[in-house]
Design a protein around this motif. Structure first.
Motif, PDB file in Angstrom:
ATOM      1  N   VAL A   1      29.256  42.930  35.847  1.00  0.00           N
ATOM      2  CA  VAL A   1      30.089  43.982  36.362  1.00  0.00           C
ATOM      3  C   VAL A   1      31.550  43.764  35.789  1.00  0.00           C
ATOM      4  O   VAL A   1      32.102  44.908  35.186  1.00  0.00           O
ATOM      5  CB  VAL A   1      30.133  43.900  37.909  1.00  0.00           C
ATOM      6  CG1 VAL A   1      31.055  45.197  38.340  1.00  0.00           C
ATOM      7  CG2 VAL A   1      28.627  44.229  38.426  1.00  0.00           C
TER       8      VAL A   1
ATOM      9  N   ARG B   1      32.494  42.448  33.057  1.00  0.00           N
ATOM     10  CA  ARG B   1      32.414  42.646  31.615  1.00  0.00           C
ATOM     11  C   ARG B   1      32.416  44.228  31.437  1.00  0.00           C
ATOM     12  O   ARG B   1      32.651  44.797  30.533  1.00  0.00           O
ATOM     13  CB  ARG B   1      31.188  41.985  31.017  1.00  0.00           C
ATOM     14  CG  ARG B   1      31.601  41.909  29.463  1.00  0.00           C
ATOM     15  CD  ARG B   1      30.747  40.674  29.031  1.00  0.00           C
ATOM     16  NE  ARG B   1      31.136  39.335  29.081  1.00  0.00           N
ATOM     17  CZ  ARG B   1      30.684  38.402  28.943  1.00  0.00           C
ATOM     18  NH1 ARG B   1      29.412  38.392  29.189  1.00  0.00           N
ATOM     19  NH2 ARG B   1      31.315  37.190  29.161  1.00  0.00           N
ATOM     20  N   LEU B   2      31.435  44.847  32.183  1.00  0.00           N
ATOM     21  CA  LEU B   2      31.126  46.019  32.114  1.00  0.00           C
ATOM     22  C   LEU B   2      32.327  47.045  32.149  1.00  0.00           C
ATOM     23  O   LEU B   2      32.712  48.143  31.365  1.00  0.00           O
ATOM     24  CB  LEU B   2      30.151  46.534  33.184  1.00  0.00           C
ATOM     25  CG  LEU B   2      29.703  47.994  33.255  1.00  0.00           C
ATOM     26  CD1 LEU B   2      28.502  48.143  32.094  1.00  0.00           C
ATOM     27  CD2 LEU B   2      28.836  48.550  34.315  1.00  0.00           C
TER      28      LEU B   2
ATOM     29  N   ASP C   1      37.136  37.498  28.521  1.00  0.00           N
ATOM     30  CA  ASP C   1      36.582  36.265  28.890  1.00  0.00           C
ATOM     31  C   ASP C   1      37.712  35.619  29.580  1.00  0.00           C
ATOM     32  O   ASP C   1      37.289  34.990  30.891  1.00  0.00           O
ATOM     33  CB  ASP C   1      36.165  35.479  27.914  1.00  0.00           C
ATOM     34  CG  ASP C   1      34.710  35.725  27.258  1.00  0.00           C
ATOM     35  OD1 ASP C   1      34.221  36.520  28.012  1.00  0.00           O
ATOM     36  OD2 ASP C   1      34.402  35.351  26.251  1.00  0.00           O
TER      37      ASP C   1
ATOM     38  N   LEU D   1      30.691  31.534  29.357  1.00  0.00           N
ATOM     39  CA  LEU D   1      30.891  33.187  29.096  1.00  0.00           C
ATOM     40  C   LEU D   1      30.334  33.411  27.583  1.00  0.00           C
ATOM     41  O   LEU D   1      30.033  34.554  27.422  1.00  0.00           O
ATOM     42  CB  LEU D   1      32.255  33.644  29.507  1.00  0.00           C
ATOM     43  CG  LEU D   1      32.695  33.537  30.937  1.00  0.00           C
ATOM     44  CD1 LEU D   1      34.336  33.529  30.996  1.00  0.00           C
ATOM     45  CD2 LEU D   1      31.972  34.535  31.512  1.00  0.00           C
ATOM     46  N   ARG D   2      30.892  32.579  26.736  1.00  0.00           N
ATOM     47  CA  ARG D   2      30.453  32.976  25.228  1.00  0.00           C
ATOM     48  C   ARG D   2      29.074  32.996  24.984  1.00  0.00           C
ATOM     49  O   ARG D   2      28.386  33.693  24.173  1.00  0.00           O
ATOM     50  CB  ARG D   2      31.036  31.929  24.286  1.00  0.00           C
ATOM     51  CG  ARG D   2      32.465  32.179  23.861  1.00  0.00           C
ATOM     52  CD  ARG D   2      32.762  31.261  22.801  1.00  0.00           C
ATOM     53  NE  ARG D   2      33.104  30.139  23.173  1.00  0.00           N
ATOM     54  CZ  ARG D   2      34.235  29.444  23.504  1.00  0.00           C
ATOM     55  NH1 ARG D   2      35.405  30.405  23.412  1.00  0.00           N
ATOM     56  NH2 ARG D   2      34.304  28.240  24.068  1.00  0.00           N
TER      57      ARG D   2
ATOM     58  N   GLN E   1      26.723  34.028  27.282  1.00  0.00           N
ATOM     59  CA  GLN E   1      26.283  35.212  27.689  1.00  0.00           C
ATOM     60  C   GLN E   1      26.570  36.410  26.669  1.00  0.00           C
ATOM     61  O   GLN E   1      27.593  36.413  26.116  1.00  0.00           O
ATOM     62  CB  GLN E   1      26.775  35.493  29.078  1.00  0.00           C
ATOM     63  CG  GLN E   1      26.448  34.424  29.956  1.00  0.00           C
ATOM     64  CD  GLN E   1      27.195  34.627  31.393  1.00  0.00           C
ATOM     65  OE1 GLN E   1      28.135  35.495  31.520  1.00  0.00           O
ATOM     66  NE2 GLN E   1      26.601  33.854  32.351  1.00  0.00           N
ATOM     67  N   THR E   2      25.625  37.662  26.803  1.00  0.00           N
ATOM     68  CA  THR E   2      26.052  38.533  25.921  1.00  0.00           C
ATOM     69  C   THR E   2      27.523  39.435  26.103  1.00  0.00           C
ATOM     70  O   THR E   2      27.766  39.283  27.654  1.00  0.00           O
ATOM     71  CB  THR E   2      24.928  39.729  25.912  1.00  0.00           C
ATOM     72  OG1 THR E   2      24.871  39.977  27.219  1.00  0.00           O
ATOM     73  CG2 THR E   2      23.722  39.195  25.269  1.00  0.00           C
TER      74      THR E   2
END
Lengths: 301, 224
Positions: free
Chosen positions: A210, A212-213, A218, A297-298, A300-301
């Protein structure tokens, strides 16, 4: 470079907004607190051991380096004459500052830690000891031994080298091992906190999606975790350090007749050293969490 | 603003779509239709940089997606408001904080106080500001998601099946809000299989309707 420094500073200062975005996680919080506390407690003991052995090595090194003992083992009726002869030889030897025959009471005091205070000294065939102090230049031990052999047949010169050096080496090694233990404790703390941070990141995968959305970078997401884990490690380590210091303080005090164990602890300004542990734990937690968070985090997309 | 040039996307060896080209310009209004599984959501994710095309070029605000860093993508997302079918809220935060989240992550928290109440009133949720997302109805959640999508005053609003879980009346209300935003100059892209919604929108704005069919993006038929 400036950008990188800014990032690290922003991670250290933290962001209460970012912190709020991540819900509290129960077990990782307790795991971090407990690990930091336990590790800090152990670090206090490792530090006390290192400092105590360091003091011991220094003391043995400095106190024994410029002293020697002359032992006169002779039939009782010759002891006094040989002692006088030995003192004369020593006074004439260049490099010897003082030479003094120890009194009966002093010799008894030396044996007291081993045999107790009620030692019947007069019934034991004890040798006469002469305490020698060197000058800064030192004396020629080989030449002195040769002269003593000729003039004082019952005299044996002990310059402490044969047992001082291994003891000092052992104490120094023990000090190094103490510091190695501290390094291992720090590494274990980092590993545990990394695991806890990864668990927290995995548990909050939806929250991260959410964030990131809506455009979170990061560093913003990592900040929430880094701040939380750093503060927990600081709090846990502070509690562990206090507990460790209290435990050390409660150890029996160093007695004059005591050996190594009664000297284990902090002395004087040495009590300030454990205060370094909580900030160090926080730095370890900061670095471990930051690395874990940014790596996760890297991935993950 | 957003350009797709001969874009293809494959997943697990299967080609979802190919040779897709589209330009989303300021003030445009697009509908994206197609059967379930056609790749509408994937297509939208390519548009807001969540996925990278397996072939072709996707340009986000003048930058090639392939050359963008993770920070670049995050910054681009701040210019695109996204409304998901399942809304995607942080359930532990009250509605107001969820709606203000894009401002928080971009360090513009101070702006929230003034705009937030007006925005919540605009979507009819002023009274629910302190409620947690699970306490809201489907329609309220969709409107809240729309409020969150527009709080940064984005250039483009992307909505993925925004009316999937709500009744017709609520769909109309949501559409009215999106049309209103389009009239304010915002580009709008809505993925939906609700043809009635598309017809209702076309009565109010000039909307282009695209259809994902046979792994290609084509203009929809005259029935729309």
């Amino acid at each position: 470079m400036r950008v990188e420094i800014g990032r690290v500073l922003s991670l250290m200062v933290g962001d209460p907004e970012a912190d709020r975005a991540v819900p509290p996680t129960g077990f990782t919080a307790w795991l971090t607190l407990f690990t930091a506390g336990a590790m800090a407690f152990l670090t206090v003991f490792a530090l006390a051991l290192s400092l105590a052995t360091g003091r011991l090595a220094d003391r043995w090194s400095s106190e024994l380096a410029r002293t020697a003992t002359l032992r006169i083992s002779a039939p009782p009726d010759q002891v006094a004459a040989q002692t006088r002869a030995a003192l004369k030889v020593l006074q004439e030897t260049p490099g010897i500052a003082t030479a003094r025959a120890m009194t009966e009471a002093e010799q008894k005091a030396l044996l007291e830690p081993w045999f107790g205070p009620d030692l019947p000294l007069d019934t034991l065939p004890l040798p006469q000891l002469i305490e020698i102090t060197e000058t800064a230049q030192g004396y020629d031990a080989t030449g002195l031994r040769a002269r003593l052999q000729a003039e004082v047949p019952g005299a044996v010169l002990d310059d402490h080298t044969r047992w001082r050096e291994p003891l000092v080496a052992a104490a120094s090694r023990l000090r190094t091992l103490g510091f190695a233990a501290i390094a291992l404790i720090a590494a274990s703390t980092a590993a545990m906190i990394t695991l806890a941070a990864r668990a927290a990141l995995a548990a909050n995968a939806q929250v991260i999606r959410v964030l990131r959305l809506v455009g979170a970078r990061d560093v913003y997401i990592a900040r929430a975790f880094v701040r939380r884990f750093t503060l927990r490690a600081l709090a846990g380590a502070a509690a562990g350090t206090v507990a460790g210091m209290v435990a050390i303080w409660l150890l029996p005090p160093a007695a004059p007749a005591g050996g190594f164990l009664t000297g284990l602890g902090f002395q004087g300004a040495g009590w300030l050293w454990p205060l370094v542990i909580p900030p160090l734990a926080a730095i370890v937690a900061f670095a471990a969490t930051r690395a874990a968070a940014l790596r996760t985090l890297r991935k993950q997309t | 603003m957003i350009e797709l040039e001969n874009v293809a996307y494959s997943y697990g060896g299967a080609e979802l779509f190919a040779e897709v080209s589209l330009a989303i310009t300021p003030g445009s209004f697009h509908f994206l239709t197609g059967p379930s599984g056609a790749g509408k959501t994937t297509f939208l994710k390519l548009c807001y940089g969540d996925l990278t095309a397996t072939a072709g070029r996707v340009g986000l605000f003048g930058k090639d997606r392939r050359d963008m860093t993770r920070d670049d993508v995050a910054l681009a997302r701040r210019r695109i408001g996204v409304v998901h079918q399942d809304c995607q809220f942080l359930d532990h935060l009250p509605l107001a904080e969820n709606v203000a989240l894009p401002l928080s992550v971009s360090g513009r928290t101070a702006e929230a106080d003034g705009n937030l109440n007006d925005l919540l009133a605009w979507v009819g949720l002023a009274a629910q500001a302190r409620q947690l997302p699970p306490q809201l109805s489907g329609g309220e959640r969709q409107r809240a998601a729309l409020a969150r999508a527009v709080i940064m005053s984005p250039d483009l609003i992307i909505a993925d099946e925004p009316t999937g879980n709500i009744d017709w009346e609520m769909s109309q209300r949501l559409l009215t809000l999106l049309v209103e935003l389009n009239r304010m100059g915002k580009a709008v892209m809505i993925a939906t299989h609700d043809l009635n919604l598309i017809r209702a929108a076309k009565a109010q704005v000039s909307a282009r309707v695209l259809r994902l069919r046979g792994a290609r993006l084509v203009a929809a038929g005259a029935e729309l």
